[in-house]
Design a protein around this motif. Structure first.
Motif, PDB file in Angstrom:
ATOM      1  N   ALA A  29       7.548  -5.491   5.594  1.00  0.00           N
ATOM      2  CA  ALA A  29       8.168  -6.191   4.217  1.00  0.00           C
ATOM      3  C   ALA A  29       7.253  -7.166   3.928  1.00  0.00           C
ATOM      4  O   ALA A  29       7.198  -7.154   2.624  1.00  0.00           O
ATOM      5  CB  ALA A  29       9.485  -6.656   4.875  1.00  0.00           C
ATOM      6  N   ALA A  30       6.835  -8.088   4.582  1.00  0.00           N
ATOM      7  CA  ALA A  30       5.748  -9.133   4.125  1.00  0.00           C
ATOM      8  C   ALA A  30       4.632  -8.489   3.541  1.00  0.00           C
ATOM      9  O   ALA A  30       4.407  -9.301   2.450  1.00  0.00           O
ATOM     10  CB  ALA A  30       5.572 -10.193   5.288  1.00  0.00           C
ATOM     11  N   LEU A  31       4.213  -7.489   4.053  1.00  0.00           N
ATOM     12  CA  LEU A  31       2.750  -6.957   3.295  1.00  0.00           C
ATOM     13  C   LEU A  31       3.198  -6.463   1.932  1.00  0.00           C
ATOM     14  O   LEU A  31       2.380  -6.590   1.000  1.00  0.00           O
ATOM     15  CB  LEU A  31       2.571  -5.858   4.235  1.00  0.00           C
ATOM     16  CG  LEU A  31       1.115  -5.014   3.993  1.00  0.00           C
ATOM     17  CD1 LEU A  31       0.172  -6.533   4.170  1.00  0.00           C
ATOM     18  CD2 LEU A  31       0.666  -4.070   4.867  1.00  0.00           C
ATOM     19  N   VAL A  32       4.386  -5.644   1.925  1.00  0.00           N
ATOM     20  CA  VAL A  32       4.875  -5.045   0.768  1.00  0.00           C
ATOM     21  C   VAL A  32       5.041  -6.256  -0.436  1.00  0.00           C
ATOM     22  O   VAL A  32       4.789  -6.060  -1.601  1.00  0.00           O
ATOM     23  CB  VAL A  32       6.333  -4.373   0.818  1.00  0.00           C
ATOM     24  CG1 VAL A  32       6.751  -3.805  -0.532  1.00  0.00           C
ATOM     25  CG2 VAL A  32       5.930  -3.010   1.686  1.00  0.00           C
ATOM     26  N   TRP A  56      -2.399  -4.718  -5.061  1.00  0.00           N
ATOM     27  CA  TRP A  56      -2.945  -3.891  -3.939  1.00  0.00           C
ATOM     28  C   TRP A  56      -4.421  -3.736  -3.968  1.00  0.00           C
ATOM     29  O   TRP A  56      -4.915  -3.822  -2.890  1.00  0.00           O
ATOM     30  CB  TRP A  56      -2.292  -2.446  -3.786  1.00  0.00           C
ATOM     31  CG  TRP A  56      -0.804  -2.548  -3.464  1.00  0.00           C
ATOM     32  CD1 TRP A  56       0.230  -2.276  -4.234  1.00  0.00           C
ATOM     33  CD2 TRP A  56      -0.351  -2.934  -2.134  1.00  0.00           C
ATOM     34  NE1 TRP A  56       1.412  -2.396  -3.412  1.00  0.00           N
ATOM     35  CE2 TRP A  56       1.125  -2.918  -2.349  1.00  0.00           C
ATOM     36  CE3 TRP A  56      -0.937  -3.164  -0.932  1.00  0.00           C
ATOM     37  CZ2 TRP A  56       1.900  -3.186  -1.115  1.00  0.00           C
ATOM     38  CZ3 TRP A  56       0.012  -3.524   0.156  1.00  0.00           C
ATOM     39  CH2 TRP A  56       1.273  -3.480   0.004  1.00  0.00           C
ATOM     40  N   ASP A  57      -5.002  -3.806  -5.156  1.00  0.00           N
ATOM     41  CA  ASP A  57      -6.408  -3.667  -5.342  1.00  0.00           C
ATOM     42  C   ASP A  57      -7.050  -4.779  -4.868  1.00  0.00           C
ATOM     43  O   ASP A  57      -8.093  -4.909  -4.079  1.00  0.00           O
ATOM     44  CB  ASP A  57      -6.534  -3.550  -6.811  1.00  0.00           C
ATOM     45  CG  ASP A  57      -6.461  -2.250  -7.520  1.00  0.00           C
ATOM     46  OD1 ASP A  57      -6.035  -1.420  -6.598  1.00  0.00           O
ATOM     47  OD2 ASP A  57      -6.592  -1.925  -8.646  1.00  0.00           O
ATOM     48  N   THR A  58      -6.410  -6.220  -5.158  1.00  0.00           N
ATOM     49  CA  THR A  58      -6.947  -7.542  -4.695  1.00  0.00           C
ATOM     50  C   THR A  58      -7.020  -7.386  -3.240  1.00  0.00           C
ATOM     51  O   THR A  58      -7.872  -7.920  -2.440  1.00  0.00           O
ATOM     52  CB  THR A  58      -6.034  -8.484  -5.241  1.00  0.00           C
ATOM     53  OG1 THR A  58      -5.935  -8.183  -6.771  1.00  0.00           O
ATOM     54  CG2 THR A  58      -6.819 -10.036  -4.940  1.00  0.00           C
ATOM     55  N   ILE A  59      -5.744  -7.161  -2.506  1.00  0.00           N
ATOM     56  CA  ILE A  59      -5.603  -7.076  -1.078  1.00  0.00           C
ATOM     57  C   ILE A  59      -6.670  -6.162  -0.279  1.00  0.00           C
ATOM     58  O   ILE A  59      -7.528  -6.537   0.499  1.00  0.00           O
ATOM     59  CB  ILE A  59      -4.460  -6.753  -0.625  1.00  0.00           C
ATOM     60  CG1 ILE A  59      -3.218  -7.842  -1.042  1.00  0.00           C
ATOM     61  CG2 ILE A  59      -4.334  -6.422   0.758  1.00  0.00           C
ATOM     62  CD1 ILE A  59      -2.003  -7.583  -0.673  1.00  0.00           C
ATOM     63  N   TRP A  60      -6.858  -5.023  -0.958  1.00  0.00           N
ATOM     64  CA  TRP A  60      -7.956  -3.950  -0.525  1.00  0.00           C
ATOM     65  C   TRP A  60      -9.182  -4.485  -0.673  1.00  0.00           C
ATOM     66  O   TRP A  60     -10.072  -4.580   0.167  1.00  0.00           O
ATOM     67  CB  TRP A  60      -7.644  -2.710  -1.386  1.00  0.00           C
ATOM     68  CG  TRP A  60      -8.465  -1.455  -1.058  1.00  0.00           C
ATOM     69  CD1 TRP A  60      -9.325  -1.081  -1.937  1.00  0.00           C
ATOM     70  CD2 TRP A  60      -8.950  -1.174   0.431  1.00  0.00           C
ATOM     71  NE1 TRP A  60     -10.157   0.000  -1.153  1.00  0.00           N
ATOM     72  CE2 TRP A  60      -9.908  -0.147   0.095  1.00  0.00           C
ATOM     73  CE3 TRP A  60      -8.116  -1.215   1.687  1.00  0.00           C
ATOM     74  CZ2 TRP A  60     -10.311   0.575   1.070  1.00  0.00           C
ATOM     75  CZ3 TRP A  60      -8.811  -0.213   2.562  1.00  0.00           C
ATOM     76  CH2 TRP A  60      -9.766   0.425   2.435  1.00  0.00           C
TER      77      TRP A  60
END
Lengths: 344, 304
Positions: free
Chosen positions: B26-29, B37-41
């Motif tokens: 949940a925290a990740l979402v 998501w692009d930035t995290i990736w």
């Protein structure tokens, strides 16, 4: 992207070369390879690649260049191609040992270019032969286009050196190590050579001696695109998405660098007193050359990685998604005149 | 009282584990939707991997092969707890196969009951049938990130080199001395596929087959065994084919990763069998002879 006399020449994704009629909303004048000439899958396979006159080119990273009746295109498949600019017919080609990334630079009927085989070539367009006894060998890839004047050819290599070669013989006159790989082209203006490096600096060298006149402080990203010199100032972008304006004489800033959305890999084009910059986020900006005031004018559907072509009020640009746009940046509202291929 | 007795018992340890897992998801979402998501990736996977590889290249011999070998060993060591867990899990599953087969025989006609009994068996044995997949799933982003990083590092096109230029950390000043990276190794241009074009594909496919063979536990279930056999063949063939298409630098990573994996699997097997033997010695002789404890039989089968 090259535009002349109402015709736009572009290298598309999948190695196609197209000539588009500007007055007809970007209608195709010709496409290489020609669809009608396709002899069928089996025939194309049975012939050697050299014999496949209807074969598409590999990726094209350089800008097509016009020379009299020819359109010169460099390709990742190691060749320099010459097409008939009227018909799109392949007239001849010349093979290097490795990929040719940068465009050719023309001077008095001779095409100068570098290659990933570490060499710099000079090809006579009449005879399609080497002008020099042999290509000039550097110690690493040559990806940028050379700058040429009547006496010398100036080229940057990823071996960190800027070379000045005798234009007639290809012999080395001087070389200067800038301390970093040179990925892009050399710009020659006002007796000064401008070259960017992966050290995140723009270097200014004397064209006569190669002496380093000045260099910028470390910027936020690599300097890859060619510089544009106008009225004593040099304009360029960097991969951190900033645009810079410096004095040619000593490198002092004309205005504070401006941040755009996306990396700036291509050099700017001049549009009146404005500079047109494209970014890898597909954004097209007008930056006022005197003040640095910036306006977002268009959003394309793919990265803009090559310098736009400007004819009158029309700006032509290509994207990595394989589209060619014609924009009138002088008019208010949507500047798009046409797009090729048309969106469904 | 009766109702309380029939209520399913909740294992507090399992509950806590489950809450932590779902909380993390949940925290990740939430973080992903906020930051993008692009930035995290890019910031979480691509840039750290790419810069670590560049750092190794710049400081250890200026050789891509040395850099990728060290990187692979370190990565494999970091993820080794997952591999150990995966090995243990599949071993336990394998040990339970005779009892699963017994249940299938007994409750074959009643699917619902069969599932219930199987779940009960797994619960009692402390095995999660999907537990073996999780470690593999967690490694997927690492592989994909590495694929992208290696392509950027061995760039021989402007687009790839531009990715490198954008992803390298601003403080990494050695970049100006090492770009473009030395891409020649033996007969290979590491940025391009093996020109032979069979040496690397055969080595990659062969080493992957061996690794798969070592990691796959024997199964008493004929259907499972057949599936394992197909996977054992298909995966190496697939990666052998990929090798003919991808840059030889990436193919060398596959090869080195397989070799390191084989060595580690061999080490884990040794460690596990020593641990099992020690555990067996502690179990009274009476219990060891129990027919439902198929571990010894399975182990000897596995060794065969």
């Amino acid at each position: 992207m090259t535009a002349q006399e109402g015709v736009v020449y572009a290298a598309m994704a999948m190695g196609q070369i197209v000539a588009l009629d500007d007055s007809q909303g970007g209608a195709e004048l010709w496409v290489y390879p020609q669809q009608s000439a396709a002899p069928g899958f089996g025939c194309a396979i049975l012939r050697a690649p050299e014999e496949n006159s209807d074969r598409a080119l590999d990726a094209v990273y350089g800008i097509p260049v016009l020379s009299d009746g020819l359109l010169l295109v460099t390709s990742y498949d190691s060749r320099l191609y010459a097409f008939d600019r009227e018909t799109g017919e392949r007239v001849w080609d010349f093979s290097a040992q490795e990929a040719i990334i940068g465009s050719v630079t023309l001077h008095q009927g001779i095409a100068y270019f570098g290659s990933s085989d570490h060499s710099v070539y000079a090809i006579d367009l009449q005879s399609q032969r080497l002008v020099w006894a042999e290509p000039f060998a550097t110690e690493n890839w040559v990806w940028g286009s050379p700058a040429v004047d009547d006496a010398k050819v100036y080229v940057g290599s990823m071996d960190h050196n800027v070379y000045a070669l005798d234009r007639a013989t290809g012999e080395l006159i001087w070389k200067t190590d800038i301390g970093a790989s040179i990925v892009g082209s050399v710009t020659l203006a006002d007796g000064v050579l401008f070259v960017g490096g992966v050290d995140r600096r723009l270097h200014a060298l004397s064209k006569d001696t190669g002496e380093e006149l000045w260099m910028t402080e470390q910027l936020g990203g690599w300097v890859w695109g060619e510089a544009l010199v106008r009225d004593g100032h040099v304009y360029f972008g960097s991969l951190d998405g900033r645009v810079h304006a410096l004095s040619v004489s000593d490198g002092t800033a004309r205005w504070d660098s401006v941040a755009l959305d996306g990396a700036v890999r291509a050099g700017p084009a001049l549009f009146g007193t404005d500079l047109v910059f494209g970014t890898d986020a597909g954004k097209v900006y007008l930056v006022h050359s005197e003040t640095g005031d910036t306006v977002l004018r268009f959003e394309a559907d793919g990265a803009v990685l090559s310098t736009p072509a400007v004819v009158g009020n029309t700006v032509y640009l290509g994207t990595t998604n394989g589209r060619v746009y014609a924009l009138d940046l002088s008019r208010r509202g949507d500047p798009q005149l046409w797009v090729y291929p048309p969106k469904k | 009282m009766q109702a309380t007795a029939n209520r399913p018992r909740v294992d507090p340890k399992a509950l806590r584990k489950s809450l932590i897992t779902w909380g993390a998801v949940a925290a990740l979402v939430i973080i992903g939707s906020q930051i993008g998501w692009d930035t995290i990736w890019r910031e979480g996977f691509i840039r750290p991997m790419l810069n670590a590889l560049l750092f190794l290249y710049a400081n250890v011999g200026r050789s891509f092969i040395v850099a990728i070998t060290i990187f692979t060993v370190v990565l494999r060591l970091i993820t080794s707890p997952l591999q150990i867990k995966q090995t243990r899990s599949s071993k336990r599953m394998s040990e339970l196969q005779p009892r699963v087969a017994e249940l299938q025989k007994r409750y074959g006609g009643n699917k619902e009951r069969l599932v219930q009994e199987q779940q009960k068996l797994y619960r009692e044995a402390g095995v999660n049938p999907l537990g073996g997949c999780l470690p593999t799933l967690i490694q997927f982003p690492i592989w994909i990130g590495l694929y992208r990083s290696i392509n950027s590092i061995l760039a021989d096109t402007p687009l790839e080199l531009m990715d490198l230029g954008k992803d390298v950390y601003a403080g990494f000043s050695a970049i100006k001395d090492i770009v473009p990276l030395q891409s020649r190794f033996l007969w290979l241009n590491l940025a391009k596929p093996d020109p032979t074009p069979f040496v690397l594909p055969v080595l990659v496919a062969g080493s992957m087959w061996l690794q798969q063979k070592m990691m796959t536990q024997p199964s008493a279930d004929a259907q499972q065994a057949s599936m394992n056999q197909t996977m054992q063949l298909m995966m190496p063939l697939m990666f052998g084919y990929f090798t003919t298409q991808f840059s030889s630098g990436l193919a060398l990573y596959f090869l080195i990763s397989n070799i390191v994996g084989i060595v580690m699997q061999w080490g884990i097997e040794r460690l596990e069998s020593d641990t099992s033997a020690a555990a067996l010695e502690k179990v009274p002789a009476k219990s060891r002879g129990k027919p439902e404890n198929g571990s010894k039989r399975q182990r000897s089968k596995a060794k065969r």
